[in-house]
Design a protein around this motif. Sequence first.
Motif, PDB file in Angstrom:
ATOM      1  N   ARG A  83       0.823  -1.210   0.000  1.00  0.00           N
ATOM      2  CA  ARG A  83       0.000   0.000   0.000  1.00  0.00           C
ATOM      3  C   ARG A  83       0.856   1.259   0.000  1.00  0.00           C
ATOM      4  O   ARG A  83       0.574   2.221  -0.719  1.00  0.00           O
ATOM      5  N   GLU A  87       0.850   4.085  -2.970  1.00  0.00           N
ATOM      6  CA  GLU A  87       0.497   5.481  -2.710  1.00  0.00           C
ATOM      7  C   GLU A  87       1.624   6.435  -3.098  1.00  0.00           C
ATOM      8  O   GLU A  87       1.370   7.523  -3.615  1.00  0.00           O
ATOM      9  N   GLN A  91       1.193   9.254  -5.981  1.00  0.00           N
ATOM     10  CA  GLN A  91       1.444  10.670  -5.700  1.00  0.00           C
ATOM     11  C   GLN A  91       2.446  11.240  -6.693  1.00  0.00           C
ATOM     12  O   GLN A  91       2.292  12.355  -7.188  1.00  0.00           O
ATOM     13  N   GLU A  96      -4.711   9.457  -8.060  1.00  0.00           N
ATOM     14  CA  GLU A  96      -5.314   9.103  -6.780  1.00  0.00           C
ATOM     15  C   GLU A  96      -5.608   7.611  -6.788  1.00  0.00           C
ATOM     16  O   GLU A  96      -6.236   7.100  -7.721  1.00  0.00           O
ATOM     17  N   GLN A  99     -10.255   4.295  -4.094  1.00  0.00           N
ATOM     18  CA  GLN A  99     -10.587   3.955  -2.713  1.00  0.00           C
ATOM     19  C   GLN A  99     -11.923   3.216  -2.644  1.00  0.00           C
ATOM     20  O   GLN A  99     -12.810   3.424  -3.449  1.00  0.00           O
ATOM     21  N   GLN A 210       4.085   7.220   5.542  1.00  0.00           N
ATOM     22  CA  GLN A 210       4.290   8.259   4.537  1.00  0.00           C
ATOM     23  C   GLN A 210       4.968   9.499   5.126  1.00  0.00           C
ATOM     24  O   GLN A 210       4.996  10.553   4.499  1.00  0.00           O
TER      25      GLN A 210
END
Length: 596
Positions: A83, A87, A91, A96, A99, A210
Amino acid sequence: MTTLDRRHFFDQLRARIRLSEIVSRQVKLIRRGREYTGLCPFHTEKSPSFTVNDQKSFYHCFGCGAHGDALKFLMEIEKYSYREALEELAQKAGLEVPQYVPSKEAERFNNDFYSIVEETVRYFEGSLQKSPGAFARDYLEKRGMTPSTISKFRLGFSPDTRYGLLEHLKSKKFPLESIIELGLGIQPEGGKAPYDRFRGRLMFPIFNFQEKPVAFGGRILGEGEPKYLNSPENPLFHKGSLLFNFPNARKSQTEPLLIVEGYMDVIAMDQAGFGSVVAPMGTALTEEQIQLAWRLDPQPIICFDGDLAGQKAALRAADRALPLLKAGHTLRFAFLPKGQDPDSLLRQGQRKVFENLIAAPMPLVDLLWKTLIPAQGRLTPENIALLEKRIDEEVNKIEDDSLKQHFRYDLRGRFFTEYSSKNKRDKNNEAKKLHNSNLLLNSSSNFYIIQQKLLLATVVNHPHILREVVEDLANLEIQDEQMQNLRDDLLSGATDETNESTQALKDFLILKGHQDALTILASETLLTHGAFARESSELEEARRGWQEVYYHHLERKRLEEEIELATKSLAEAPSQEVWDQVKALKEALIQLSLKE
């Protein structure tokens, strides 16, 4: 996310990401036509066989066969979860990640909650530098924290006011409901006005994978309880799923990973150069945190405080790790001196003590043995049966069948050897044998290291012996990497006639970078085990001493290998014949030790 959404997302991701940009963060790449080449990060090589193709979005190594895309590279080299990697790439590509949660909720998470916590970090950082933060600044200075360390960890101070943070956040137009939900404010019952959760505390921001702040730990600086206060569980923060300093530890990519207890331990160790260090946040290490640690190092070292609470915490971690164990993945343990923690050791100038502790950690199986089979006198048949049952209960927690079998062989083999009722007939004599036997089992590695260092010290102090023993020295399996490197350079200098004097040989080794190793070999702690190794001893005495220790070293290795094989046979199929063999081998090992 539908199959079509997923396919479109990944197509867009590949089209917008240049794989060479991702790989070049870890590998120096050189362009060769349409591809890039470099030294493979998956194995050691001197000539580049690793290629990166941006058009086809994959890397490949012709040396070891490693092959994959940007996602796989981030997961295997930079230790990202699936994940996290997804992500970060999304980015970077300006996309995006689709979700499952409703878009309004996702937007709230990204644009509201994270912004609130980030603004709170800034507020606490600013407060540390203002007049109310003077006490906190003095505390950090006394603990030896440098300005760069304070900045790196974004340490702050929560003023001892009831509404300071709430008023600040409300002035930034953040909704009170979100502030309360994140645990930054407390809403009392009965409709009373909400107030700040953290007041008069040194603040430690907690970051997610992150590197975004999601929560806080706060240490009180005056009188009061609790000493440490953490943010409650909230939509961004699940305490058992994060490790403090995980993002920085992941960047360091060094081993071993050290797991300590507190925020200040982590920060002090990072400042001292131990970059790969993390901590749980005031609770026992969870299963998820163990899995997180394994992403950075498959054999991290639990390094908790040297008090009863620290020992209990280590045992709880071991218990939780057992069902998760798999080949190559385990926990190791370094128990600090009583009353000490890593931070206090470093501040007292005891860095070497700490380094020695983590250089020889206790394996998990040894911790189990020490815990399950405490030192005690005569054991009745009933107690023996109970202890056997306890061994089986602990081993059965391991889900990996192969590991379960190996743990059972090891623990039952030790148990049968040490506590057989046949071995208890003469209580006093057996107590002495048991002491010697335990000493051998627990110190065999130390015996080897001492003997190997004595052999090296002898040839360093008596270079004339070096040519005589060069073949034996080359075949010696040296366990200590530092000493192994010194041995290799000793061999390379053995044929150089300019190194025939003691000082010349030492100067040669110092030029090779072995000053620290030579200091160890000249220490009184080592040379008390063998006076023949001293520079002041006669050449013939040194020669006899070297040969005797070398013989004992080989004989000890042979006996211990035979004991290991016999003990495993005993665990698999107990018999009087094998039992007698184990006893005879152990008695021979004891007699050899008495001569050493």
